[in-house]
Scaffold this active site. Sequence first.
Site, PDB file in Angstrom:
ATOM      1  NE  ARG A 165     -10.947  -9.657  -2.243  1.00 37.59           N
ATOM      2  CZ  ARG A 165     -11.271  -8.761  -3.167  1.00 37.59           C
ATOM      3  NH1 ARG A 165     -11.586  -9.150  -4.396  1.00 37.59           N
ATOM      4  NH2 ARG A 165     -11.300  -7.477  -2.875  1.00 37.59           N
ATOM      5  CD  GLU A 184      -5.817  -7.945   3.343  1.00 32.67           C
ATOM      6  OE1 GLU A 184      -5.652  -7.435   2.215  1.00 32.67           O
ATOM      7  OE2 GLU A 184      -6.459  -7.375   4.251  1.00 32.67           O
ATOM      8  CG  ASP A 200      -3.867  -4.078  -0.439  1.00 29.18           C
ATOM      9  OD1 ASP A 200      -4.038  -4.442   0.736  1.00 29.18           O
ATOM     10  OD2 ASP A 200      -3.973  -2.889  -0.824  1.00 29.18           O
ATOM     11  CE  LYS A 218      -4.056  -1.685   2.540  1.00 24.72           C
ATOM     12  NZ  LYS A 218      -5.011  -1.478   1.452  1.00 24.72           N
TER      13      LYS A 218
END
Length: 496
Positions: free
Chosen positions: A352, A350, A348, A278
């Site tokens: 789910r 992650e 990113d 990020k």
Amino acid sequence: MKFSAFISDALEQKGDCLVLPAFSEGQAEPVFDQADQVLSGALTARIKAGDYQAEAGKTFWLYPEGFPFSRVVVLGLGKRQEYSLAVARKAVRSLASTLKGSAAKTAVISLPAAADTEEDSRALTEALVLALHGATYEFNAYKSGKSDSKKISLSNIKLGLSNVALKQAREWVKQARAMAIGVELAKDLGNQPGNVCTPTFLTKQAKKIAKDHNLELETLGEKEMKKLGMNTFLSVSKGSTEEGQLIILQYKGGKSSDKSHVLVGKGITFDTGGISLKPGLNMDEMKYDMCGAASVLGTLLAIAEMKAPINVIGLVAAAENMPAGNASKPGDIVKSLSGQTVEILNTDAEGRLVLCDTLTYAKRFEPASIVDIATLTGACIVALGHHTSGMLANNDELAKELLDAGQQSGDRCWQLPLWPEYNEQLNSNFADMQNIGGPGAGTITAACFLSRFTEGMNWAHLDIAGTAWVSGKDKGATGRPVPLLTRYLLNKLNAG
Ligand code: BES
Ligand code: MN
Ligand code: ZN
């Protein structure tokens, strides 16, 4: 803070602060008229002079002599014909911050319900308890020396209700207080820094709840998850030195023959994005990526505190998402617990990945319903902002129950569609699916991903990316959606 209920005359209660409701255009409540008479018209004089219009949430203080209360605060409720539960909530929030700033210790509050229904009286009671309890919340566990915050005097609230039996009123107050305690726990966990609030820390918190309230607790570490084949879960936690944890907390308040309602919380204790790192701006707020998990623990605490006759299982998928030499890479393919394979195109996405294995794990409980709660997509903030949680479901009845519970608790969600066109955005060239669905409809494709793991279950998903915390100068966890979830579960009881 202590809360109690009364149904008799407010002026006969003991306390150092009386709250009087007032409507604009001179239509007053009986309790206002009564107090005004005792005060020889001091209240109406102020309104007549035009200095006070009783707009919703506007307050003024009075320090009368020879009156049973040393201070009086008049709370405006706006125009009588425009009065609603939403207006009452706004006024109540303002009242809470006014009282917090005063030296009042015991406040006697009697407000009119918007409609003459039990439902409205209950909702107003709940709003008062949540607002007052919430207003006095502070998180300064890490401030050394003298805290700059003023000491809060308010410690005792007496709530007046009309048109309801005292026993019922007390029950509502008790439930609302339990809800407020659940919200407080969710805030506390959310606000903890990422170096303290790790997956193991969440396990410890669950242990404490289990011990204090007699819940059953089981936890799976990475070794156990590996054995089961929870590889999408492990693909997230493997880049971290913190061990991932699947927490299973069971509250059995109902009959043993009753199927459980399952709550699943995303518990990413810090989300750096992993190798799909990020950007740095505001990355600290990714400590809040475990707020779904916090809401599950908070709701279980509330339900246990109330001793509600219902069976609820909380599952917390706790892991830290870090970049590392051994972290998952874009393009990696893993096999989930369900047997379906997933191509990780973006590390990113992650949430789910930990949730899908946890949802599959939940199938063994044959849940009556299953709701997952997750700070899942930034796209949800684009769609609904910070007022409303996103909600998607594979069952319209469950969706309606959540919409209603949101409305009733003032902790609202709104439904987005789970249509097949969106689901196709997840098709992969190399695996059964990929973990991202392209630029459009990010909240929907994330839910579509989860829906591939919930077949046969009565499932809904709450995306709380925009509602779980506030940014800026008042940065802090909100404790949402504990009120929504608790109300949803309590409604199950009334439905029989
Ligand atoms: N935890 C984030 C979602 C998030 C971002 C919540 C900002 C609140 C504020 C989640 O794990 C995430 O990174 N989602 C990605 C998904 C994308 C890669 C498909 C996102 O929203 O950008
Ligand atoms: Mn992420
Ligand atoms: Zn995340």
